[in-house]
Design an enzyme around this catalytic site. Structure first.
Site, PDB file in Angstrom:
ATOM      1  NE  ARG A  11      -3.705  -2.353   0.228  1.00  0.00           N
ATOM      2  CZ  ARG A  11      -3.500  -3.661   0.054  1.00  0.00           C
ATOM      3  NH1 ARG A  11      -2.305  -4.103  -0.308  1.00  0.00           N
ATOM      4  NH2 ARG A  11      -4.482  -4.534   0.223  1.00  0.00           N
ATOM      5  CB  VAL A 109      21.257  12.122  24.186  1.00  0.00           C
ATOM      6  CG1 VAL A 109      21.880  12.912  23.064  1.00  0.00           C
ATOM      7  CG2 VAL A 109      20.638  10.840  23.653  1.00  0.00           C
ATOM      8  CG  ASP A 129       8.013  17.075  24.769  1.00  0.00           C
ATOM      9  OD1 ASP A 129       8.123  18.076  24.035  1.00  0.00           O
ATOM     10  OD2 ASP A 129       6.923  16.631  25.151  1.00  0.00           O
ATOM     11  CB  CYS A 170      19.369  25.478  12.218  1.00  0.00           C
ATOM     12  SG  CYS A 170      20.119  26.747  13.257  1.00  0.00           S
ATOM     13  CB  CYS A 186       4.335  15.926  30.482  1.00  0.00           C
ATOM     14  SG  CYS A 186       4.570  16.117  28.736  1.00  0.00           S
TER      15      CYS A 186
HETATM   16 ZN   LIG Z   1      20.600  28.561  12.013  1.00  0.00          ZN
END
Ligand SMILES: [Zn+2]
Length: 343
Positions: A11, A109, A129, A170, A186
């Protein structure tokens, strides 16, 4: 490709802008998903079902009961087994599609590891987030020339933006002064499932456009949604690059990757505590923060600091954004809690 693959993706292949050639690109693509909470769950599931050949999932957190309402890859068993999100996500995705490679990484990270995580990747999906990490993703995206897709949601509101280095503005072009002052999270104002699915869907649509090189279809601006009052907007980024003086894309000053702007976390020896220090001085409104956190936690505050207790951890936050988290020496756990409480 095996015939069962043709069946599996038929599909999608029949969708003209993708076609058999696009499917082959998906198969060869390597995508890094940073954060497999709500957005990362939804986007990595769609990417796995679409047949993206290599998915690296990075997350520092464990699956918790409060995640199940919107983090669609997880089930009660994952909470009971105390699995890290990256591992639980990989287990589920391998059941969904055994023909692709899933590379789960349980890690925070950081400026020190993002280069290794992102090298050889075709694209980065933001599932964090968290603005501190987004600015870090923005830096590495420009350094390596790898596009990334921003996604954010809170309450019933969400935003999506695609950043192709050298082609679209950016994150720093949009926010020259760095992360916005943000106290809602949240944890304080909540989030509903539909906005997660909407934002992740738009992110994955953008990922598909980038992977099949449909440059003209990529949204160069910011898409913003407010589901509760049914508002959908698109903000053009067309003239953001006119002056061409962005610190990141023009001046190549990567302050999150190589500088001091990334939030640091330090173990306080012998105190069973971790100190979190934002790289950019923040100005927390302690009174307002106390009011929003009171809904879910036990909170006290004075003019200088705010104290909040979450399970066995006691957090003391100062107006400049610094916080001491007592009751753990686990830096990743401390970062997670800090982000939950203070954004
Ligand atoms: Zn930039």
């Amino acid at each position: 490709m095996f015939s069962k693959d043709n069946d599996r993706y038929s599909r999608q292949i029949r969708f003209g802008p993708i076609g058999a050639g696009g499917q082959q690109r998906f198969d060869q693509a390597r995508v890094l998903v940073i954060g497999v909470g709500a957005l990362g769950s939804a986007s990595s599931e769609m990417l796995a079902r679409a047949g993206v050949g290599f998915l690296r999932l990075v997350d520092r957190d464990f699956v918790d009961w409060s995640n199940l309402q919107r983090q669609s890859l997880y089930c009660e068993r994952d909470v009971k087994e105390g699995l890290p999100k990256a591992i639980a996500a990989a287990n589920r995705l391998r059941e969904i599609n055994s023909n692709i490679t899933i590379d789960p990484v349980v890690a925070d990270v950081l400026p020190t590891n993002i280069g290794e995580l992102a090298q050889d990747m075709d694209l980065i999906v933001d599932g964090t987030d968290h603005f501190d990490i987004r600015f870090l993703i923005n830096d590495i995206s420009i350094v390596l020339g790898v596009p990334w897709v921003f996604g954010g949601c809170l309450g019933a509101e969400g935003q999506v933006m695609t950043i192709v280095p050298g082609e679209t503005p950016c994150l720093r072009c949009w926010m020259p002064d760095g992360p916005p002052m943000q106290t809602d999270t949240c944890d304080s104002v909540g989030v509903i499932g539909p906005i997660v699915q909407l934002v992740a869907s738009l992110q994955v649509a953008e990922v598909m456009k980038v992977l099949v090189d449909a440059r003209e279809a990529i949204c160069g601006g910011l898409q913003a949604f407010s589901l509760w009052d049914s508002r959908f907007r698109q903000i053009s980024g067309a003239n953001l690059r006119d002056g061409k003086n962005c610190l990141a894309c023009d001046q190549k000053s990567f302050e999150w990757l190589y500088g001091e702007k990334f939030t640091s976390a330090t173990k306080l020896c012998g105190r069973n505590s971790v100190q979190i220090s934002p790289g950019i001085a923040r100005q927390l409104d302690l009174g307002r923060l106390a009011d929003t956190l009171k809904a879910a936690h036990s909170v006290t505050h004075n003019a200088y600091l705010l104290r909040v207790t979450v399970d066995t951890l006691r957090v003391t936050a100062f107006a400049d954004g610094r916080a001491i988290i007592e009751g753990t020496e686990d830096v990743a756990q401390a970062r997670t809690l800090y982000t939950r409480l203070f954004g």
